[in-house]
Write an enzyme that holds these catalytic residues in place. Structure first.
Site, short mmCIF file in Angstrom:
data_model
loop_
_atom_site.label_atom_id
_atom_site.label_comp_id
_atom_site.label_asym_id
_atom_site.label_seq_id
_atom_site.Cartn_x
_atom_site.Cartn_y
_atom_site.Cartn_z
CG HIS A 162 -1.89 -1.08 1.29
ND1 HIS A 162 -3.32 -0.67 0.79
CD2 HIS A 162 -1.97 -2.44 1.19
CE1 HIS A 162 -4.17 -1.87 0.88
NE2 HIS A 162 -3.33 -2.68 0.99
CG ASP A 370 -0.27 9.24 1.47
OD1 ASP A 370 -0.06 8.17 1.56
OD2 ASP A 370 -0.61 10.05 1.89
#
Ligand code: ADP
Ligand code: G6P
Length: 471
Positions: A162, A370
């Protein structure tokens, strides 16, 4: 022990033990992108979620959550400190996020990481049915695919990361880099958020392990491991439906009144994490107030920053600095009953969070790095009236998809200020056109499309790899 055709293995379970305001013990949905993505996906499928329930000591017995079986893996106090806080969140997390904080390397942490990964692999091996599918998630568990393949060669194994996967210059710092790569290559399919990450991984497989690799396939031990980009998503329809509920619209209306009916509401929602660029954003906001570009009466900032990993030193330092900054800005620019920043550290339920999204004219999502950033996607999905400006960092995975956002480089303070002003001052037609394009994208690319594309690639990888027959 009931066996499952689909087993998801993630460090976090979708629910977490926490203490309610009245001091009572309660189970609550864990904040964080991984849970937000997988929870709506698995609902009502005959799956088992293998994970940790958030405390230390023996694993609690948990009820099914929305029809999904919870299989808890215990962490001792030492595991918590050395595996979760140590190797996962003070070695890998900063290293994988451009080393925006210095990663630390300790041999004891590596030992704990191996030990805990072994425990997760054994738990998955126990609950997966013969020939079943096991989907391992994220950086806490990079050794699990390899360990699981040794225990259960009949399984089809997927791995999805992720967070970003760093370029070789950074990854090469890791003392046990070869073992980590080998662990991931135990999977039939290794998925990343972005194509660049798959490229980095392929380069490293050749450089560190001498394996033949392209950006789509790596050959290892006579098998072919597929790799690729699968940008994670949200349940767009569910988020839009929640946002459209009359009580949510009503709550948003009341929130605006409680905020003093300003002309502009800016919102940020982050875990309290140094990757999220909170300090840079506050600094930009302060300078805009100081220059008179914005005024407290017309514009308010709501900063939600839920504490995360709060015993790790870098997170404690960040929280102190953010709270100092917020206090200073409010002291300098606030008035009685009119703070410049509304600062909230509480976890909110989904409806309250969505009401906040609905009240925000500008959503400021400006991480330094991110993997994806689901908050950005949730905001767009919640804007059912087609208004709202998204200010988005170029360094969030979401920027590759939400190209119509107001994109900024959060390291460039002037650029950040200009981006914020551009989003605040944009004309309604421009805002609406951008929002329409982003909403269309998310309607087509939701969490169900993500899972379908990952799982069909995993099916194909099984045939390519010549999977061994079920035990
Ligand atoms: P990360 O994965 O780094 O936490 P994301 O933006 O991808 O970042 O995901 C964060 C998730 O956590 C989102 O689904 C968001 O709605 C949720 N979240 C963030 N803050 C809160 C909060 N205060 N209360 C409840 N949920 C939150
Ligand atoms: C990110 C990570 C997840 C993690 C989440 C919350 O989304 O990719 O794996 O669960 O942050 O962090 P926490 O440390 O509370 O699990």
């Amino acid at each position: 022990m009931r066996l499952s055709p689909l087993v998801v293995v993630a460090n976090r379970l979708p629910i977490d033990d926490s203490v309610a305001p009245d001091g009572a013990f309660e189970w609550r949905r864990s904040p964080g992108g991984l849970v937000s993505a997988l929870h709506p996906l698995l609902r009502h499928t005959p799956a088992t979620w293998v994970g940790w329930a958030g405390g230390t000591g023996p694993a609690p017995e948990l009820p099914d959550v929305d029809g999904v079986r919870m299989h808890t893996v215990p962490l001792s106090a030492d595991d918590f400190r050395d595996h979760y806080e140590g190797f996962a969140n003070a070695t890998l997390w900063p290293l994988y996020h451009d080393a925006v904080e210095q990663p630390e390397y300790h041999r004891r942490w590596w030992e704990a990481y191996q030990r805990v990964n072994q425990r997760f692999a054994e738990a998955a091996a126990q609950v997966a049915e013969p020939g079943g599918l096991v989907w391992v998630q994220d950086y806490h568990l990079q050794l699990v695919p390899g360990l699981l393949r040794e225990l259960r060669p009949d399984l089809r194994i997927g791995f999805f990361l992720h967070v970003p996967f760093p370029p070789p210059e950074l990854f090469m710092q890791l003392p046990r880099r070869a073992e980590l790569l080998r662990g991931m290559l135990g999977a039939d399919l290794v998925g990343f958020q972005r194509a660049q990450a798959a490229h980095n991984f392929a380069q490293l497989a050749t450089k560190v392990l001498g394996l033949p690799a392209s950006d789509r396939r790596i050959g290892v031990d006579g098998r072919v491991v597929r790799i690729g980009a699968f940008p994670v998503a949200i349940d767009t329809a569910e988020m839009s439906a929640l946002a459209a509920r009359p009580e949510v619209a009503e709550r948003a209306h009341r929130l605006r009144q409680d905020l003093g009916r300003p002309e502009h509401v800016i919102l940020s929602v982050d875990r309290m994490d140094y990757t999220k660029g909170i300090e840079q954003r506050l600094k930009a906001y302060r300078e805009l107030l100081a220059n008179g570009d914005i005024k407290v009466r017309d514009t308010v900032l709501v900063q939600v920053a839920v504490p995360s990993r709060d015993r790790v030193a870098q997170y404690q330092i960040l929280r102190d600095r953010v709270e100092h900054q917020v206090g200073r800005i409010n002291g300098e620019f606030g008035r009685v009953g009119e703070p410049a920043i509304h600062y909230l550290t509480q976890p909110f339920d989904r409806a309250e969070l969505v009401a906040l999204y609905r009240v925000a004219d500008v959503m400021a999502v400006t991480p330094l790095r991110d993997g994806m950033n689901l908050v950005a996607k949730e905001y767009v999905a919640a804007r059912v009236d087609g208004t709202g400006a998204l200010l988005l960092s170029e360094f969030a995975g979401a920027a590759s998809e939400l190209e119509q956002a107001y994109l900024v480089n959060p390291h460039d303070l002037d650029g950040l200020k200009q981006g914020l002003l551009a989003a605040l001052r944009a004309g309604p037609e421009d805002v609406a056109a951008r929002m329409r394009a982003m909403r269309d994208h998310l309607a087509r690319n939701d969490i169900h499309a993500w899972a379908a594309s990952y799982l069909s690639a995993l099916e194909e990888s099984g045939t390519l790899a010549g999977r061994r027959p079920a035990a």
